[in-house]
Motif scaffolding. Structure first.
Motif, PDB file in Angstrom:
ATOM      1  N   TYR A 244       0.852  -1.189   0.000  1.00 17.88           N
ATOM      2  CA  TYR A 244       0.000   0.000   0.000  1.00 17.88           C
ATOM      3  C   TYR A 244       0.886   1.236   0.000  1.00 17.88           C
ATOM      4  O   TYR A 244       1.703   1.437   0.908  1.00 17.88           O
ATOM      5  CB  TYR A 244      -0.912   0.006   1.222  1.00 17.88           C
ATOM      6  CG  TYR A 244      -1.807   1.232   1.330  1.00 17.88           C
ATOM      7  CD1 TYR A 244      -2.425   1.777   0.197  1.00 17.88           C
ATOM      8  CD2 TYR A 244      -2.056   1.821   2.563  1.00 17.88           C
ATOM      9  CE1 TYR A 244      -3.247   2.882   0.300  1.00 17.88           C
ATOM     10  CE2 TYR A 244      -2.894   2.920   2.680  1.00 17.88           C
ATOM     11  CZ  TYR A 244      -3.478   3.460   1.539  1.00 17.88           C
ATOM     12  OH  TYR A 244      -4.301   4.555   1.638  1.00 17.88           O
ATOM     13  N   ASP A 246       0.650   4.982   0.376  1.00 11.75           N
ATOM     14  CA  ASP A 246      -0.363   5.872   0.937  1.00 11.75           C
ATOM     15  C   ASP A 246       0.046   7.332   0.788  1.00 11.75           C
ATOM     16  O   ASP A 246       0.904   7.825   1.503  1.00 11.75           O
ATOM     17  CB  ASP A 246      -0.556   5.517   2.415  1.00 11.75           C
ATOM     18  CG  ASP A 246      -1.674   6.326   3.068  1.00 11.75           C
ATOM     19  OD1 ASP A 246      -2.346   7.095   2.360  1.00 11.75           O
ATOM     20  OD2 ASP A 246      -1.870   6.174   4.287  1.00 11.75           O
ATOM     21  N   ARG A 254      -6.972   3.643   5.340  1.00 15.18           N
ATOM     22  CA  ARG A 254      -5.904   2.725   5.716  1.00 15.18           C
ATOM     23  C   ARG A 254      -6.495   1.477   6.393  1.00 15.18           C
ATOM     24  O   ARG A 254      -6.076   0.351   6.121  1.00 15.18           O
ATOM     25  CB  ARG A 254      -4.921   3.409   6.652  1.00 15.18           C
ATOM     26  CG  ARG A 254      -3.725   2.541   7.039  1.00 15.18           C
ATOM     27  CD  ARG A 254      -2.804   3.252   8.025  1.00 15.18           C
ATOM     28  NE  ARG A 254      -2.311   4.491   7.460  1.00 15.18           N
ATOM     29  CZ  ARG A 254      -2.494   5.688   8.015  1.00 15.18           C
ATOM     30  NH1 ARG A 254      -3.166   5.803   9.153  1.00 15.18           N
ATOM     31  NH2 ARG A 254      -2.018   6.773   7.433  1.00 15.18           N
ATOM     32  N   HIS A 258      -6.196  -2.469   5.094  1.00 14.40           N
ATOM     33  CA  HIS A 258      -5.694  -3.574   5.911  1.00 14.40           C
ATOM     34  C   HIS A 258      -6.735  -4.681   6.039  1.00 14.40           C
ATOM     35  O   HIS A 258      -6.390  -5.875   5.992  1.00 14.40           O
ATOM     36  CB  HIS A 258      -5.270  -3.049   7.288  1.00 14.40           C
ATOM     37  CG  HIS A 258      -3.918  -2.402   7.293  1.00 14.40           C
ATOM     38  ND1 HIS A 258      -2.832  -2.962   7.917  1.00 14.40           N
ATOM     39  CD2 HIS A 258      -3.481  -1.245   6.730  1.00 14.40           C
ATOM     40  CE1 HIS A 258      -1.773  -2.173   7.752  1.00 14.40           C
ATOM     41  NE2 HIS A 258      -2.145  -1.114   7.044  1.00 14.40           N
ATOM     42  N   LEU A 265      -1.270  -8.143   2.446  1.00 15.77           N
ATOM     43  CA  LEU A 265      -0.614  -6.843   2.563  1.00 15.77           C
ATOM     44  C   LEU A 265       0.754  -7.035   3.212  1.00 15.77           C
ATOM     45  O   LEU A 265       0.849  -7.404   4.388  1.00 15.77           O
ATOM     46  CB  LEU A 265      -1.468  -5.891   3.398  1.00 15.77           C
ATOM     47  CG  LEU A 265      -0.994  -4.434   3.436  1.00 15.77           C
ATOM     48  CD1 LEU A 265      -1.129  -3.780   2.065  1.00 15.77           C
ATOM     49  CD2 LEU A 265      -1.773  -3.642   4.474  1.00 15.77           C
ATOM     50  N   ASP A 268       3.105  -1.267   4.260  1.00 11.74           N
ATOM     51  CA  ASP A 268       2.264  -0.068   4.247  1.00 11.74           C
ATOM     52  C   ASP A 268       3.209   1.128   4.284  1.00 11.74           C
ATOM     53  O   ASP A 268       3.823   1.419   5.310  1.00 11.74           O
ATOM     54  CB  ASP A 268       1.343  -0.088   5.463  1.00 11.74           C
ATOM     55  CG  ASP A 268       0.376   1.101   5.508  1.00 11.74           C
ATOM     56  OD1 ASP A 268       0.654   2.128   4.852  1.00 11.74           O
ATOM     57  OD2 ASP A 268      -0.634   1.015   6.231  1.00 11.74           O
ATOM     58  N   PRO A 292       2.078   1.109   9.417  1.00  7.84           N
ATOM     59  CA  PRO A 292       2.534   2.101   8.434  1.00  7.84           C
ATOM     60  C   PRO A 292       3.959   2.540   8.742  1.00  7.84           C
ATOM     61  O   PRO A 292       4.316   2.781   9.896  1.00  7.84           O
ATOM     62  CB  PRO A 292       1.548   3.264   8.612  1.00  7.84           C
ATOM     63  CG  PRO A 292       0.360   2.662   9.286  1.00  7.84           C
ATOM     64  CD  PRO A 292       0.879   1.561  10.141  1.00  7.84           C
TER      65      PRO A 292
END
Length: 374
Positions: A244, A246, A254, A258, A265, A268, A292
């Motif tokens: 991901y 972002d 977010r 997830h 995933l 992040d 993240p």
């Protein structure tokens, strides 16, 4: 020598980024070892909102241009300024520099480590800060510089260095095992710069997430294999290792990412914020899967400068940037149109629109100032 003793500057509320105030105040007399630059042209993008959003952490953006008021900060911008006063050998009045500035008419600096390419500002409050933001490039020594391209350089250079270093960081880490990248705020210029590079230089699938209003625009960019609106997120195939990317910072999005991709995933990567109304740090929300991890372009710049040497890094970046700007400045390009504004008050309106998300993704905004801030 003309005296420049009145400073007009725009300050943003730390508590409400869309609110700003204009202050006009005396500028102290020039000291030995200092220069004065008159800020003439700069860009305003979501990148600048990110600077304000992060504030004191992790890169201390509020500290580059102190306001003396704990409730207000300068929004840093990238642009061009002319030397109008100098007590420093090797820096002449009339020289033009590109770099990191506040939204203000004038800026006092203390140049050190002066060379043919430019100088570092060594004002005491800037010495502990990230050096990449303290270097000012002489336009006369910049191989990419052209007066006709100033607007594109102001808009795209700070974004593309993030885009290019992000793409390099992901490639350097083999995309953390992912074969697909899901990109939020895919219409943003920084996202597009990274996606455009990766679509040509990496074997990875790029999937765009954007607002419903920007679907057609993003789909026409040509660098994304698939384009979905945020409402369509759950329609994306959830099988296969996914990263991901972002660019929005939206905590609800977010969480949906997830939940939807689950164990698929693998990473992040938080790059910037285009949504600021409900920003939370990575540790404030429980998420399943990888937490993240914020991407710091200066860290990757330092790594690649060590890997390639300063000359090697500059050569590679200049080639990549030159190709990107040539593509986007071509008269046939309809991805971005330049919109010029005059005066500090126009910057106030632009900041409010950016924070609220009221921006046309095709527009690249440039603010021009005269000595009085008009």
């Amino acid at each position: 020598m003309a005296q420049f003793n009145t400073l007009a500057r725009l300050q943003s509320s730390k508590a409400a980024l869309e609110k700003s105030r204009l202050q006009v105040e005396p500028l102290p007399p020039l000291q030995e070892g200092e220069i004065t630059l008159q800020i003439e042209r700069f860009s305003i993008t979501t990148n600048n909102v990110t600077y304000l959003t992060f504030g004191e952490a992790p890169l201390h953006y509020w500290s580059f241009f102190p306001t003396g008021d704990s409730d207000h900060a300068h929004m840093p911008v990238w642009g061009f300024a002319d030397v109008v006063e100098s007590t420093v050998s090797g820096i002449e009045c009339g020289e033009r520099f590109y770099g990191f500035f506040p939204i203000a008419t004038l800026l006092r600096m203390r140049p050190e480590r002066i060379n043919a390419r430019g100088f570092f500002d060594a004002m005491p409050h800037r010495l502990p800060l990230t050096s990449a933001y303290n270097f000012y490039t002489r336009c006369s020594a910049d191989p990419a510089y052209s007066q006709d391209l100033e607007n594109y350089l102001a808009l795209l250079r700070p974004l593309f260095v993030t885009s290019w270093m992000l793409a390099d960081y992901l490639q350097d880490n083999q995309f953390f095992g992912a074969r697909r990248l899901v990109v939020s705020s895919a219409s943003s210029k920084t996202a597009y710069g990274a996606a455009a590079w990766l679509s040509e230089h990496a074997d990875v699938e790029l999937v765009a997430l954007t607002s419903a209003a920007n679907l057609e625009f993003v789909d026409a960019l040509g660098c994304y294999a698939q384009t979905f609106s945020y409402d369509q997120l759950e329609e994306i195939d959830s099988d296969g290792d996914t990263l991901y990317l972002d660019f929005s910072g939206d905590p609800e999005l977010r969480s949906r990412i997830h939940r939807h991709f689950g164990n698929a995933l693998v990473h992040d990567c938080l790059v910037g914020f285009t949504q600021t109304s409900e920003m939370v740090s990575a540790g404030q929300r429980e998420l399943s899967g990888p937490p993240p991890k914020f991407f710091f372009a200066p860290e990757q710049i330092r790594k690649r400068t060590a890997d390639w040497g300063p000359a090697g890094f500059n050569e590679r970046f200049a080639a990549a940037e030159g190709g990107f700007i040539a593509k986007l400045s071509d008269p046939g390009n309809d991805w971005m149109r330049i919109v010029e504004h005059n005066g500090i008050e126009s910057a106030q309106a632009l900041i409010a629109d950016l924070v609220a998300g009221r921006m046309d993704p095709r527009a690249g905004h440039i603010v021009r100032l005269d000595a009085n801030g008009n």
